[in-house]
Structures are given as structure tokens and as C-alpha cells.
Design an enzyme around this catalytic site. Structure first.
Site, PDB file in Angstrom:
ATOM      1  N   TRP A 152       0.838  -1.197   0.000  1.00  0.00           N
ATOM      2  CA  TRP A 152       0.000   0.000   0.000  1.00  0.00           C
ATOM      3  C   TRP A 152       0.882   1.259   0.000  1.00  0.00           C
ATOM      4  O   TRP A 152       1.609   1.519   0.955  1.00  0.00           O
ATOM      5  CB  TRP A 152      -0.908   0.012   1.224  1.00  0.00           C
ATOM      6  N   ASP A 154       0.331   4.430   0.650  1.00  0.00           N
ATOM      7  CA  ASP A 154      -0.701   5.309   1.193  1.00  0.00           C
ATOM      8  C   ASP A 154      -0.189   6.659   1.665  1.00  0.00           C
ATOM      9  O   ASP A 154      -0.959   7.471   2.192  1.00  0.00           O
ATOM     10  CB  ASP A 154      -1.473   4.612   2.322  1.00  0.00           C
ATOM     11  N   TYR A 188      -2.975   4.911  -3.359  1.00  0.00           N
ATOM     12  CA  TYR A 188      -3.966   5.255  -2.324  1.00  0.00           C
ATOM     13  C   TYR A 188      -3.575   6.532  -1.585  1.00  0.00           C
ATOM     14  O   TYR A 188      -3.113   6.501  -0.462  1.00  0.00           O
ATOM     15  CB  TYR A 188      -4.045   4.077  -1.342  1.00  0.00           C
ATOM     16  N   ARG A 193      -9.123  11.698   1.237  1.00  0.00           N
ATOM     17  CA  ARG A 193      -9.282  10.252   1.200  1.00  0.00           C
ATOM     18  C   ARG A 193     -10.204   9.785   2.318  1.00  0.00           C
ATOM     19  O   ARG A 193     -10.238  10.361   3.387  1.00  0.00           O
ATOM     20  CB  ARG A 193      -7.895   9.594   1.350  1.00  0.00           C
ATOM     21  N   ASP A 194     -10.923   8.691   2.048  1.00  0.00           N
ATOM     22  CA  ASP A 194     -11.858   8.127   3.024  1.00  0.00           C
ATOM     23  C   ASP A 194     -12.865   9.195   3.457  1.00  0.00           C
ATOM     24  O   ASP A 194     -13.127   9.393   4.641  1.00  0.00           O
ATOM     25  CB  ASP A 194     -11.080   7.593   4.233  1.00  0.00           C
ATOM     26  N   SER A 200      -9.279   6.091   8.046  1.00  0.00           N
ATOM     27  CA  SER A 200      -8.164   6.105   7.104  1.00  0.00           C
ATOM     28  C   SER A 200      -8.024   7.436   6.385  1.00  0.00           C
ATOM     29  O   SER A 200      -7.583   7.500   5.240  1.00  0.00           O
ATOM     30  CB  SER A 200      -8.325   4.977   6.081  1.00  0.00           C
ATOM     31  N   ASP A 240     -12.118   2.926  -2.385  1.00  0.00           N
ATOM     32  CA  ASP A 240     -13.197   3.751  -1.803  1.00  0.00           C
ATOM     33  C   ASP A 240     -13.549   5.015  -2.560  1.00  0.00           C
ATOM     34  O   ASP A 240     -14.595   5.600  -2.301  1.00  0.00           O
ATOM     35  CB  ASP A 240     -12.902   4.176  -0.354  1.00  0.00           C
ATOM     36  N   HIS A 285     -17.750  -3.233  -3.486  1.00  0.00           N
ATOM     37  CA  HIS A 285     -18.115  -4.632  -3.273  1.00  0.00           C
ATOM     38  C   HIS A 285     -19.625  -4.804  -3.352  1.00  0.00           C
ATOM     39  O   HIS A 285     -20.386  -3.835  -3.472  1.00  0.00           O
ATOM     40  CB  HIS A 285     -17.569  -5.139  -1.934  1.00  0.00           C
ATOM     41  N   TRP A 288     -22.090  -2.895  -1.155  1.00  0.00           N
ATOM     42  CA  TRP A 288     -22.052  -1.437  -1.292  1.00  0.00           C
ATOM     43  C   TRP A 288     -22.700  -1.017  -2.608  1.00  0.00           C
ATOM     44  O   TRP A 288     -23.750  -0.388  -2.638  1.00  0.00           O
ATOM     45  CB  TRP A 288     -20.598  -0.977  -1.197  1.00  0.00           C
ATOM     46  N   ASN A 324     -12.357  -6.146   2.690  1.00  0.00           N
ATOM     47  CA  ASN A 324     -13.665  -6.528   3.190  1.00  0.00           C
ATOM     48  C   ASN A 324     -13.685  -8.023   3.481  1.00  0.00           C
ATOM     49  O   ASN A 324     -12.644  -8.679   3.475  1.00  0.00           O
ATOM     50  CB  ASN A 324     -14.731  -6.122   2.173  1.00  0.00           C
ATOM     51  N   TRP A 385     -17.433  -2.723   8.865  1.00  0.00           N
ATOM     52  CA  TRP A 385     -16.178  -2.997   8.179  1.00  0.00           C
ATOM     53  C   TRP A 385     -14.959  -3.061   9.095  1.00  0.00           C
ATOM     54  O   TRP A 385     -13.884  -3.458   8.673  1.00  0.00           O
ATOM     55  CB  TRP A 385     -15.915  -1.916   7.126  1.00  0.00           C
ATOM     56  N   GLU A 417      -3.051  -6.167   9.969  1.00  0.00           N
ATOM     57  CA  GLU A 417      -2.964  -4.714  10.075  1.00  0.00           C
ATOM     58  C   GLU A 417      -4.370  -4.175  10.347  1.00  0.00           C
ATOM     59  O   GLU A 417      -5.332  -4.522   9.662  1.00  0.00           O
ATOM     60  CB  GLU A 417      -2.383  -4.116   8.800  1.00  0.00           C
ATOM     61  N   ASP A 419      -7.887  -2.131  10.900  1.00  0.00           N
ATOM     62  CA  ASP A 419      -8.759  -1.289  10.082  1.00  0.00           C
ATOM     63  C   ASP A 419      -8.963   0.095  10.694  1.00  0.00           C
ATOM     64  O   ASP A 419      -9.311   1.045   9.981  1.00  0.00           O
ATOM     65  CB  ASP A 419     -10.134  -1.941   9.926  1.00  0.00           C
TER      66      ASP A 419
END
Length: 464
Positions: A152, A154, A188, A193-194, A200, A240, A285, A288, A324, A385, A417, A419
Site C-alpha cells: 500500500w 498510502d 492510495y 481520502r476516506d 483512514s 473507496d 463490493h 455497497w 472486506n 467494516w 494490520e 482497520d
């Protein structure tokens, strides 16, 4: 991490239209519904506008999001090969269309006959965790360290690690690695973001010239890809982001992010369009965007962004279920999926593919099954989630998916890791991480969560 409404809506001049979000924890939008609608509570996190005084319908399940990747990656690596992705298929699924899926997308399945790099950072996290594990789990943990997972990117500071990992891949391939190793990375770092949650939130904001900084981040990735032009690379683009634009524009931060998300993703697709790259845009997913009210607008948005980026040949399709817990092909419908007809990833993909193909979008998919070993899950709602209890490592990475639309099952989220944190005083605390079905106490998103890793090992299916 995406704790807002599922159903796509457009606020009217008078108020919020049917199914639109009108309240809930951290909600910053209007609470006024259109005439004839009332604001009905679905759960502590959101309320939505429904007809009259009726309660929420069965289509009120919320979406799920991904966690931030782990913190600082090493600048030096040890050798680490990934898991072979077998290429045999069982013809158990039939594509919903007779057209050649993704004729304009990236040529060929990069996963076929190759193995995904098992990055040394994740292996080092597992190595540090092993001494504290029960003896019965230590060998299983060692096995996980050898399974390929995605890296990632990020933060901008992590981009140089991509160069290090690709150099290691090339060294191993030159030494005769068999099967050939490919690199997998998650792009990412969009501004805001998020945008519909907290756990996140990233380093860039729209208000602080985040789009310009994001383009520089993408440019730095492109420079590394160009340097390693002989190595196959798979890029997963912005978990996302586009899903939020389908369902969560009632959230002020998502409204602000709308143009930046589209411009940023289009820029990434254009800039990272190399011959040695296969890209998959995050497709959320089944729980969603699989709902009937969401799937059409989602397909339209994916196709629009693809066209806006100039239909880059490196785009292979979509990645679903990132971070997920959804099963791929379930024998029965879990109760928490409610009335959603696309209740697992196979149903979702096979419903979405013809909508994409009709607009010229390459309809190939990969599916994250890293934490989907236990079905049905212990989720109280499919939209829960955060560090869900009772989960286990899932299907190993493979191209033996049983569905011609699906290139591979992969592990995108590095299991173990977190969430998101369960510390209610933390700046990035999200209410989902305090729900009854979330394992607690939990550290910040991306930090190592030893108890969760143990859970994944114990409940792995198939067993490690």
C-alpha cells in the site's frame, strides 16, 4: 470506513430525496427531507429519507471500506517470493454476455502462471508477531509470510519503497524464480481520502492544494514504473474513491472531493498507462454498489472515468472486496445481506460486467479474499467494516476462480494490520470500530493488531 448511505441519490432544491442520508454520527449535511419523506434512523451512524413515517427498508446496508496500509516501509529488503497463482479453471460460471470482455483493456491476465511478490515488510511484521503466538499457530504464521500481498502506497513517503521492491523482484527473476514474480501495489493517496469516514483519512486535502500534490505523487510512481519497464506490475487504483461518489455525496467532505477524485483517478490512469502495467480501479463490493439502485450509476461512473482518461490500454478492469469480508460464491444468502440480490462478489461481478461492457469498459476483475475465510461472517450488518470479529484468512491467491470474468483471487489487505482504532479519544476514531462486532481494543488503521492476526490464523479456511 465508509459509514454513510448505500443508495444513490441527488439532493433536490427542497431537501434530500428518497434514500438520501439525513443524519447520524458525524453527519454534517442537511437533515431536511423532501416533501412526503421523513428522516428515519437506520443505526447510530446514519438516518435516511424514506416515504412517510416508515422505517428503513432492507436496502439500508452500508458500504465497507479499506484500511490504511501499515506505517513506514523498509528501505532495504530481504528476499521473498510470492504464492504461485495456478492457471487452471473450472467452468462453473457462465459470463452474462457473449462479447469479448475487455477487448480494449490490458492484454492478457498478468496473474496467469506468475506469482505475486510477498513483500518483506509484511513478512517482517509477521516475524515480529511469531514469538508471541501459541505454538500451534507459529508454522501457520510462517506460511502466511510467504503469500503474496499488495504493498500500500498510502503516503508519498512510501513511494520509494516501490523502487526497492521492484529491484528485489528483478533480482529474484534474474536468478530463475519460478514462476515469474510480479509486483502488486495499491495507489492510495487522493485528497480527502476516506471522505465518508475517519479511520483512514489521508495526508492530503482538497483545501490545501491536495490535487496538485496528488499528481506529483502519481508522477513519482510513474518514474519508478518506467525505470522497471521489464517487470510486470499490477496497480490497484484508489480504494473507496469512486464508490463514495456513487453513494455518499450527501457527506460534505465527499461533495468537496468529487472533482478531485475524478480528476485524480483519471490522471493516475493516464499517467500509469505503461505496457508492463495492468491497472484495476477499485470497484467497492457487493454490499455497497451491488444494490439495484447503485449498480447502474456505478457502471456509468466507472465507464465515464475510463473514457475521461482516454481509455488507457493498461486498464484491465476492477478490483472488488478490498479489505472486506464478503464470500465469492456463497451456497446460501446471509441474513445480513438483506434483500440485496447481489449478495456475494460473484453475483455482483456478473451483474456489473454487462453494464460495463455495454459502455466499452474492460470487464475483468480480481477479488480480495484475504479475510473472507469464514462465511457467513459475524457482522451484524454487511456494512460493518472495522476489525470484524471471527474472521479468518481466506482462499489463497489463485487464478482458479471458476469464473471467466475473474482473473484472480488475491490478498490485498495484509491480514493483521488494523482497520481502525477503538480509542474513542483518537482523532481518527470511527464509530464502526466501537461496534459490538468489532474486535477491541484495536490500534490505529494500518498498525499491527496481534489479536486480530491470531484470529485470522485460527479461523483460516482453507486451513493453513
Amino acid at each position: 470506513m465508509i459509514p454513510a448511505l448505500l443508495l444513490a441519490f441527488v439532493p433536490s432544491a427542497l431537501g434530500i430525496s428518497v434514500w438520501g442520508q439525513c443524519g447520524g454520527t458525524n453527519w454534517s449535511g442537511s437533515g431536511s427531507c423532501d416533501s412526503g419523506l421523513s428522516c428515519s434512523s437506520v443505526n447510530p451512524y446514519y438516518s435516511q429519507c424514506v416515504s412517510g413515517a416508515a422505517g428503513p427498508t432492507a436496502t439500508s446496508t452500508k458500504p465497507v471500506s479499506t484500511s490504511v496500509s501499515t506505517s513506514a516501509r523498509p528501505t532495504t529488503t530481504t528476499s521473498g517470493a510470492g504464492t504461485t497463482l495456478t492457471t487452471s479453471r473450472t467452468a462453473t460460471a457462465t459470463s452474462p454476455t457473449t462479447s469479448a470482455a475487455g477487448a480494449s483493456g490490458a492484454a492478457g491476465n498478468f496473474f496467469a502462471g506468475r506469482q505475486l511478490y510477498a513483500n518483506p515488510y509484511y513478512a517482517s511484521e509477521i516475524a515480529a508477531a511469531i514469538p508471541s503466538l501459541p505454538s500451534s499457530l507459529k508454522a501457520k504464521a510462517s506460511a502466511v509470510a510467504k503469500i503474496g500481498t499488495f504493498v500500500w502506497l498510502d503516503t508519498a513517503a512510501k513511494v520509494p519503497t516501490m523502487d526497492t521492491y521492484l529491484a528485489d523482484i528483478e533480482k529474484q527473476n534474474a536468478a530463475g524464480a519460478s514462476p515469474e514474480i510480479i509486483g502488486g501495489f495499491v495507489v492510495y493517496d487522493l485528497p480527502n481520502r476516506d471522505c465518508a469516514a475517519l479511520a483512514s483519512n489521508g495526508e492530503l486535502t482538497v483545501a490545501n492544494d491536495g490535487l496538485t500534490k496528488y499528481k506529483a505523487y502519481v508522477d513519482s510512481i510513474a518514474a519508478i514504473v518506467k525505470k522497471h519497464s521489464k517487470t510486470k506490475i499490477v496497480l490497484l487504483v484508489e480504494p473507496d474513491s469512486l464508490g463514495n461518489l456513487v453513494t455518499n455525496l450527501g457527506v460534505a467532505k465527499c461533495q468537496e472531493a468529487h472533482d478531485a477524485y475524478i480528476s485524480g483517478v483519471e490522471y493516475a490512469l493516464k499517467t500509469l498507462n505503461f505496457d508492463n502495467v495492468a491497472m484495476y480501479i477499485d470497484g467497492a463490493h457487493s454490499g455497497w454498489l451491488g444494490w439495484p439502485a447503485n449498480i447502474g450509476p456505478a457502471a456509468d461512473l466507472f465507464a465515464s472515468v475510463y473514457a475521461g482518461a482516454g481509455k488507457p490500454k493498461a486498464l484491465r478492469g476492477l478490483v472488488t472486496d478490498v479489505s472486506n469480508y464478503n464470500g465469492f460464491d456463497l451456497a446460501s444468502k446471509p441474513v445480513y445481506t438483506e434483500s440485496n440480490p447481489n449478495y456475494d462478489e460473484k453475483h455482483y461481478i456478473n451483474a456489473l460486467a454487462p453494464l460495463l461492457e455495454a459502455q466499452g469498459f474492460p470487464a475483468h476483475f480480481i477479488v480480495d479474499q484475504g479475510r473472507s475465510g469464514v462465511q457467513p461472517t459475524a457482522q451484524l450488518q454487511q456494512g460493518d467494516w472495522c476489525n470484524v470479529i471471527g474472521t479468518g484468512f481466506g482462499i489463497r491467491p489463485t487464478t482458479n476462480t471458476g469464473d471467466p470474468l475473474v482473473d484472480a483471487f488475491v490478498w490485498v489487505k495484509p491480514g493483521g494490520e488494523s482497520d481502525g482504532t477503538s480509542d474513542t479519544s483518537a482523532a481518527r476514531y470511527d464509530a464502526h470500530c466501537g461496534y459490538a462486532d468489532a474486535l477491541k481494543p484495536a490500534p490505529e488503521a494500518g498498525k499491527w493488531f496481534q489479536a486480530y492476526f491470531e484470529q485470522l490464523l485460527q479461523n483460516a479456511n482453507p486451513a493453513l
